[in-house]
Design a protein around this motif. Structure first.
Motif, PDB file in Angstrom:
ATOM      1  N   VAL A 133       0.874  -1.170   0.000  1.00  0.00           N
ATOM      2  CA  VAL A 133       0.000   0.000   0.000  1.00  0.00           C
ATOM      3  C   VAL A 133       0.915   1.224   0.000  1.00  0.00           C
ATOM      4  CG1 VAL A 133      -1.811   1.234   1.235  1.00  0.00           C
ATOM      5  CG2 VAL A 133      -1.738  -1.254   1.328  1.00  0.00           C
ATOM      6  N   PRO A 134       0.735   2.165  -0.945  1.00  0.00           N
ATOM      7  CA  PRO A 134       1.633   3.323  -1.005  1.00  0.00           C
ATOM      8  C   PRO A 134       1.597   4.145   0.290  1.00  0.00           C
ATOM      9  CG  PRO A 134       0.250   3.196  -2.966  1.00  0.00           C
ATOM     10  CD  PRO A 134      -0.263   2.179  -2.018  1.00  0.00           C
ATOM     11  N   LEU A 135       2.713   4.814   0.583  1.00  0.00           N
ATOM     12  CA  LEU A 135       2.838   5.580   1.823  1.00  0.00           C
ATOM     13  C   LEU A 135       1.709   6.603   1.991  1.00  0.00           C
ATOM     14  CD1 LEU A 135       4.646   6.089   4.300  1.00  0.00           C
ATOM     15  CD2 LEU A 135       5.818   7.840   2.985  1.00  0.00           C
ATOM     16  N   GLY A 136       1.419   7.348   0.921  1.00  0.00           N
ATOM     17  CA  GLY A 136       0.384   8.373   0.998  1.00  0.00           C
ATOM     18  C   GLY A 136      -0.992   7.782   1.276  1.00  0.00           C
ATOM     19  N   VAL A 137      -1.265   6.644   0.675  1.00  0.00           N
ATOM     20  CA  VAL A 137      -2.557   5.976   0.878  1.00  0.00           C
ATOM     21  C   VAL A 137      -2.660   5.491   2.322  1.00  0.00           C
ATOM     22  CG1 VAL A 137      -3.991   4.025   0.158  1.00  0.00           C
ATOM     23  CG2 VAL A 137      -2.713   5.315  -1.550  1.00  0.00           C
ATOM     24  N   THR A 138      -1.544   4.960   2.835  1.00  0.00           N
ATOM     25  CA  THR A 138      -1.514   4.516   4.225  1.00  0.00           C
ATOM     26  C   THR A 138      -1.809   5.685   5.161  1.00  0.00           C
ATOM     27  OG1 THR A 138       0.141   2.879   3.617  1.00  0.00           O
ATOM     28  CG2 THR A 138      -0.112   3.331   5.947  1.00  0.00           C
ATOM     29  N   PHE A 139      -1.244   6.842   4.845  1.00  0.00           N
ATOM     30  CA  PHE A 139      -1.495   8.011   5.686  1.00  0.00           C
ATOM     31  C   PHE A 139      -2.963   8.450   5.636  1.00  0.00           C
ATOM     32  CE2 PHE A 139       3.030   8.918   6.428  1.00  0.00           C
ATOM     33  CZ  PHE A 139       2.939   9.275   7.757  1.00  0.00           C
ATOM     34  N   ALA A 179      -4.477  15.227   2.568  1.00  0.00           N
ATOM     35  CA  ALA A 179      -3.211  15.162   3.303  1.00  0.00           C
ATOM     36  C   ALA A 179      -2.423  13.931   2.870  1.00  0.00           C
ATOM     37  CB  ALA A 179      -3.469  15.138   4.811  1.00  0.00           C
ATOM     38  N   GLY A 180      -3.099  12.782   2.738  1.00  0.00           N
ATOM     39  CA  GLY A 180      -2.424  11.562   2.303  1.00  0.00           C
ATOM     40  C   GLY A 180      -1.866  11.729   0.898  1.00  0.00           C
ATOM     41  N   PHE A 181      -2.644  12.373   0.047  1.00  0.00           N
ATOM     42  CA  PHE A 181      -2.226  12.599  -1.339  1.00  0.00           C
ATOM     43  C   PHE A 181      -0.956  13.460  -1.368  1.00  0.00           C
ATOM     44  CE2 PHE A 181      -2.516  14.870  -5.410  1.00  0.00           C
ATOM     45  CZ  PHE A 181      -2.636  13.790  -6.273  1.00  0.00           C
ATOM     46  N   VAL A 182      -0.970  14.538  -0.577  1.00  0.00           N
ATOM     47  CA  VAL A 182       0.191  15.437  -0.546  1.00  0.00           C
ATOM     48  C   VAL A 182       1.424  14.710  -0.020  1.00  0.00           C
ATOM     49  CG1 VAL A 182       1.136  17.509   0.555  1.00  0.00           C
ATOM     50  CG2 VAL A 182      -1.199  17.528  -0.343  1.00  0.00           C
ATOM     51  N   ILE A 183       1.249  13.961   1.079  1.00  0.00           N
ATOM     52  CA  ILE A 183       2.384  13.225   1.647  1.00  0.00           C
ATOM     53  C   ILE A 183       2.930  12.231   0.619  1.00  0.00           C
ATOM     54  CG2 ILE A 183       3.054  11.553   3.422  1.00  0.00           C
ATOM     55  CD1 ILE A 183       1.101  12.998   5.299  1.00  0.00           C
ATOM     56  N   GLY A 184       2.022  11.601  -0.131  1.00  0.00           N
ATOM     57  CA  GLY A 184       2.453  10.667  -1.172  1.00  0.00           C
ATOM     58  C   GLY A 184       3.266  11.362  -2.250  1.00  0.00           C
ATOM     59  N   LYS A 185       2.825  12.570  -2.623  1.00  0.00           N
ATOM     60  CA  LYS A 185       3.515  13.309  -3.687  1.00  0.00           C
ATOM     61  C   LYS A 185       4.892  13.772  -3.243  1.00  0.00           C
ATOM     62  CE  LYS A 185       0.801  13.252  -7.166  1.00  0.00           C
ATOM     63  NZ  LYS A 185       1.237  12.350  -8.231  1.00  0.00           N
ATOM     64  N   ARG A 187       7.070  12.156  -1.723  1.00  0.00           N
ATOM     65  CA  ARG A 187       8.036  11.047  -1.773  1.00  0.00           C
ATOM     66  C   ARG A 187       8.903  11.005  -0.523  1.00  0.00           C
ATOM     67  NH1 ARG A 187       6.902   8.726  -5.853  1.00  0.00           N
ATOM     68  NH2 ARG A 187       6.183   9.699  -7.779  1.00  0.00           N
ATOM     69  N   MET A 188       8.269  10.712   0.584  1.00  0.00           N
ATOM     70  CA  MET A 188       8.981  10.742   1.857  1.00  0.00           C
ATOM     71  C   MET A 188       9.439   9.352   2.304  1.00  0.00           C
ATOM     72  SD  MET A 188       8.495  14.049   2.877  1.00  0.00           S
ATOM     73  CE  MET A 188       8.746  14.030   4.637  1.00  0.00           C
ATOM     74  N   GLU A 189       9.391   8.367   1.430  1.00  0.00           N
ATOM     75  CA  GLU A 189       9.689   6.989   1.852  1.00  0.00           C
ATOM     76  C   GLU A 189      11.029   6.857   2.568  1.00  0.00           C
ATOM     77  OE1 GLU A 189       8.127   7.708  -0.870  1.00  0.00           O
ATOM     78  OE2 GLU A 189       6.415   6.347  -1.056  1.00  0.00           O
ATOM     79  N   ARG A 190      12.011   7.706   2.158  1.00  0.00           N
ATOM     80  CA  ARG A 190      13.322   7.544   2.801  1.00  0.00           C
ATOM     81  C   ARG A 190      13.322   8.025   4.246  1.00  0.00           C
ATOM     82  NH1 ARG A 190      15.709  12.797   1.892  1.00  0.00           N
ATOM     83  NH2 ARG A 190      14.142  13.929   0.720  1.00  0.00           N
ATOM     84  N   HIS A 191      12.253   8.690   4.663  1.00  0.00           N
ATOM     85  CA  HIS A 191      12.197   9.136   6.056  1.00  0.00           C
ATOM     86  C   HIS A 191      11.495   8.148   6.979  1.00  0.00           C
ATOM     87  CE1 HIS A 191      14.017  12.921   5.171  1.00  0.00           C
ATOM     88  NE2 HIS A 191      13.138  13.161   4.212  1.00  0.00           N
ATOM     89  N   LEU A 327       9.457  13.322   8.501  1.00  0.00           N
ATOM     90  CA  LEU A 327       8.168  12.781   8.074  1.00  0.00           C
ATOM     91  C   LEU A 327       7.085  13.073   9.106  1.00  0.00           C
ATOM     92  CD1 LEU A 327       6.459  11.341   6.061  1.00  0.00           C
ATOM     93  CD2 LEU A 327       7.467   9.178   6.717  1.00  0.00           C
ATOM     94  N   ILE A 328       7.454  12.986  10.383  1.00  0.00           N
ATOM     95  CA  ILE A 328       6.507  13.332  11.456  1.00  0.00           C
ATOM     96  C   ILE A 328       6.077  14.791  11.286  1.00  0.00           C
ATOM     97  CG2 ILE A 328       6.261  13.798  13.917  1.00  0.00           C
ATOM     98  CD1 ILE A 328       6.615  11.117  14.188  1.00  0.00           C
ATOM     99  N   ALA A 329       7.093  15.662  11.077  1.00  0.00           N
ATOM    100  CA  ALA A 329       6.806  17.086  10.956  1.00  0.00           C
ATOM    101  C   ALA A 329       5.907  17.339   9.746  1.00  0.00           C
ATOM    102  CB  ALA A 329       8.112  17.868  10.832  1.00  0.00           C
ATOM    103  N   THR A 330       6.202  16.648   8.639  1.00  0.00           N
ATOM    104  CA  THR A 330       5.380  16.822   7.441  1.00  0.00           C
ATOM    105  C   THR A 330       3.944  16.385   7.717  1.00  0.00           C
ATOM    106  OG1 THR A 330       7.330  16.228   6.183  1.00  0.00           O
ATOM    107  CG2 THR A 330       5.256  16.307   4.984  1.00  0.00           C
ATOM    108  N   PHE A 331       3.814  15.217   8.344  1.00  0.00           N
ATOM    109  CA  PHE A 331       2.501  14.683   8.681  1.00  0.00           C
ATOM    110  C   PHE A 331       1.717  15.706   9.510  1.00  0.00           C
ATOM    111  CE2 PHE A 331       0.406  12.346  12.282  1.00  0.00           C
ATOM    112  CZ  PHE A 331      -0.727  11.955  11.600  1.00  0.00           C
ATOM    113  N   ALA A 332       2.340  16.183  10.582  1.00  0.00           N
ATOM    114  CA  ALA A 332       1.657  17.144  11.451  1.00  0.00           C
ATOM    115  C   ALA A 332       1.332  18.429  10.686  1.00  0.00           C
ATOM    116  CB  ALA A 332       2.507  17.449  12.680  1.00  0.00           C
TER     117      ALA A 332
END
Lengths: 350, 77
Positions: A133-139, A179-185, A187-191, A327-332
Motif C-alpha cells: 500500500v503506497p505511503l500516501g494511501v496509508t497516511f 493530506a495523504g495525497f500530498v504526503i504521497g507526492k 516522496r517521503m519513503e526515505r524518512h 516525516l513526522i513534521a510533514t505529517f503534522a
C-alpha cells in the motif's frame, strides 16, 4: 461436540439474539421519543423551573445525557457488527496495489469502518506498507481512522444535528484524502526508520480465514458497546455537566469576542491549542456544544476538535518509532494545514 | 504438553486483558503454559500481525486484533 447438536444450539442462540435485538430496538425508539417529556417531568419533580439558571442547566443535563448515551449505544452496536466485515487484513487487501488518488479516497473511507485503536496504529502502518500500500494511501487511512469515527459522528449528530455531523464527516474525509495525497507526492519513503524499510513484503501471518457467523457478529457488536460506552461514559457525563454549567450560567455571546467569526486568528489558535491536548471525541464535544451556543464560530470549534482528535502528542510519540522527524513534521504540518482550511471554510460558508 | 504462548501488544489495556484472560482460562483448564508478553514493535512485526493484541501459540499466530472471545481461548487448550 457433534455437528447436529452444535447446529441446534447455534440456531437457538441466533433466534435468541434476533429476539433481543428486535425488542431492544422497540424499547430504544419508545424511550428516545419520550426523552424531552422525561426531562421536563424530572425538572418539575425536583421543584425547579427552567426560568432559573440552575433549572435550565439541570434540564440540559437530564435531556442530553440519556440522549447521547442512547444514540451512542445504538450506533456503536451497529458499528461493532459492521466492523466484523472489515478486518484490517481485508482492508489491506482492498488497498494494496491501488493507485494514488483512488487509493486515498478508498483508504479514508475504509478508515471509518475498519476497527482501529491508536495502540495498533504502528503495526497497522507497517502491515499496510509491507503489503504494497503506497505511503500516501496509508497516511490517508491513518488520518481518517481516528478522526472520522462513530463516536465523534454520533455526538455531533446528537448535539448539533445531521448537517454538522455530515459536514464533519465530509471535511474529515477530505482532510484525510488530501493530506495523504500530498504526503504521497512528497516522496517521503526515505524518512521511514531503517528497520521498517527492511521488513520484506509478504511477511504477514496467514490467519486461518475463519468463517464468521451472525452470532459472532452480534456478540462483537455487544462487546463493542461494552468497551466503548464503558470507556467513554464518564467523559460524556463530565462533558455534559460542564456543558450544562456553561449553558446555564455563561452569558450569551461571551465567546463571540474571541472565538467568533470575525476573529481571524481564532482558527490557528484553536488548532495550536488542540495539538498538545489529548482527548477522545466524547470528552470534547459536549464542551464544544456549549461554546457554540455562546457565539463561538462553528469552523473554529470544529478545527479545535479535529486538532485534538487527529493530532495528538501521544500518537506522535508512537509514530516516532517508525517515522523519522522530517516525516513526522510533514505529517503534522499537512494535517494541521488541512484542518486550518476546513476551519476557515466553515466560518466563511456558515 | 507445555504450550508456549506469546501475547503480542504494545502495552495497551486490551493487551493486558488478553494476558489475564489466557492465564485465567489456562489455569481453569489445568493446562501448563509458558506465557510471555512481547512488547517490542520489531518482534511484534516479525510475526506479521497487523492489529494488536495478537496471540501466538508455539510459533503460530492464532489470533489478532482485539481481546479474543472466551470460547476462542478455551478452544486453544
Amino acid at each position: 461436540m457433534n455437528t447436529l447438536f452444535a447446529d441446534k444450539s447455534a440456531s437457538a442462540k441466533l433466534s435468541q439474539w434476533l429476539m433481543s435485538v428486535g425488542l431492544a430496538c422497540v424499547a430504544w425508539v419508545i424511550a428516545y421519543s419520550q426523552l424531552e417529556t422525561m426531562a421536563d417531568t424530572l425538572v418539575d419533580v425536583m421543584g425547579l423551573s427552567r426560568q432559573t439558571h440552575f433549572g435550565e442547566a439541570m434540564h440540559f443535563f437530564l435531556f442530553d445525557t440519556p440522549k447521547v448515551l442512547m444514540l451512542l449505544a445504538g450506533i456503536v452496536f451497529v458499528m461493532g457488527i459492521v466492523q466484523t466485515f472489515f478486518a484490517p487484513e481485508r482492508t489491506r487487501a482492498l488497498l494494496s496495489g491501488k493507485r494514488v488518488g483512488v487509493g486515498n479516497v478508498l483508504a479514508a473511507t475504509l478508515g471509518i469502518v475498519t476497527p482501529f485503536c491508536s495502540c495498533s496504529a504502528v503495526p497497522l502502518f507497517i502491515g499496510f506498507l509491507s503489503a504494497g500500500v503506497p505511503l500516501g494511501v496509508t497516511f490517508s487511512f491513518l488520518i481518517s481512522a481516528p478522526m472520522v469515527n462513530e463516536v465523534a459522528l454520533v455526538l455531533l449528530f446528537g448535539m448539533f444535528g445531521w448537517k454538522v455531523a455530515g459536514l464533519y464527516l465530509g471535511m474529515g474525509l477530505l482532510v484525510a484524502i488530501v493530506a495523504g495525497f500530498v504526503i504521497g507526492k512528497l516522496r517521503m519513503e526515505r524518512h521511514l526508520e531503517d528497520w521498517v524499510r527492511k521488513i520484506q513484503a509478504g511477511q504477514t501471518a496467514a490467519l486461518a480465514d475463519q468463517a464468521v457467523s451472525w452470532i459472532d457478529r452480534f456478540e462483537a457488536g455487544w462487546t463493542h458497546v461494552k468497551q466503548i460506552v464503558g470507556k467513554v461514559w464518564p467523559y460524556i457525563l463530565l462533558g455534559i455537566g460542564l456543558g450544562a454549567a456553561i449553558h446555564g450560567y455563561v452569558p450569551e455571546d461571551f465567546m463571540a469576542s474571541f472565538m467568533g467569526k470575525d476573529v481571524w486568528w481564532a482558527v490557528p489558535a484553536a488548532v495550536l491549542l488542540g495539538v498538545p491536548m489529548y482527548s477522545n471525541a466524547a470528552g470534547i464535544i459536549p464542551v464544544v456544544q456549549a461554546l457554540l451556543g455562546k457565539g463561538a464560530a462553528l469552523g473554529t470549534v470544529l478545527a479545535f476538535m479535529m486538532a485534538v482528535i487527529a493530532l495528538s502528542a501521544p500518537e506522535m510519540i508512537i509514530l516516532r518509532k517508525v517515522l523519522k522527524p522530517p516525516l513526522i513534521a510533514t505529517f503534522a504540518g499537512v494535517v494541521a494545514t488541512g484542518i486550518l482550511l476546513v476551519g476557515y471554510m466553515f466560518n466563511w460558508l456558515l | 504438553m507445555m504450550k508456549n504462548i506469546r501475547v503480542l501488544g504494545t502495552g495497551c489495556a486490551n493487551c493486558k486483558n488478553t494476558v489475564a484472560l489466557v492465564e485465567q482460562i489456562a489455569r481453569e483448564k489445568g493446562a501448563p503454559i509458558a506465557l510471555e508478553k512481547v512488547e517490542d514493535l520489531q518482534s511484534i512485526m516479525s510475526y506479521g500481525v497487523m492489529s494488536t493484541p495478537g496471540v501466538v501459540i508455539d510459533g503460530v499466530v492464532v489470533h489478532a486484533g482485539g481481546v479474543p472471545a472466551r470460547s476462542k481461548v478455551e478452544s486453544w487448550f
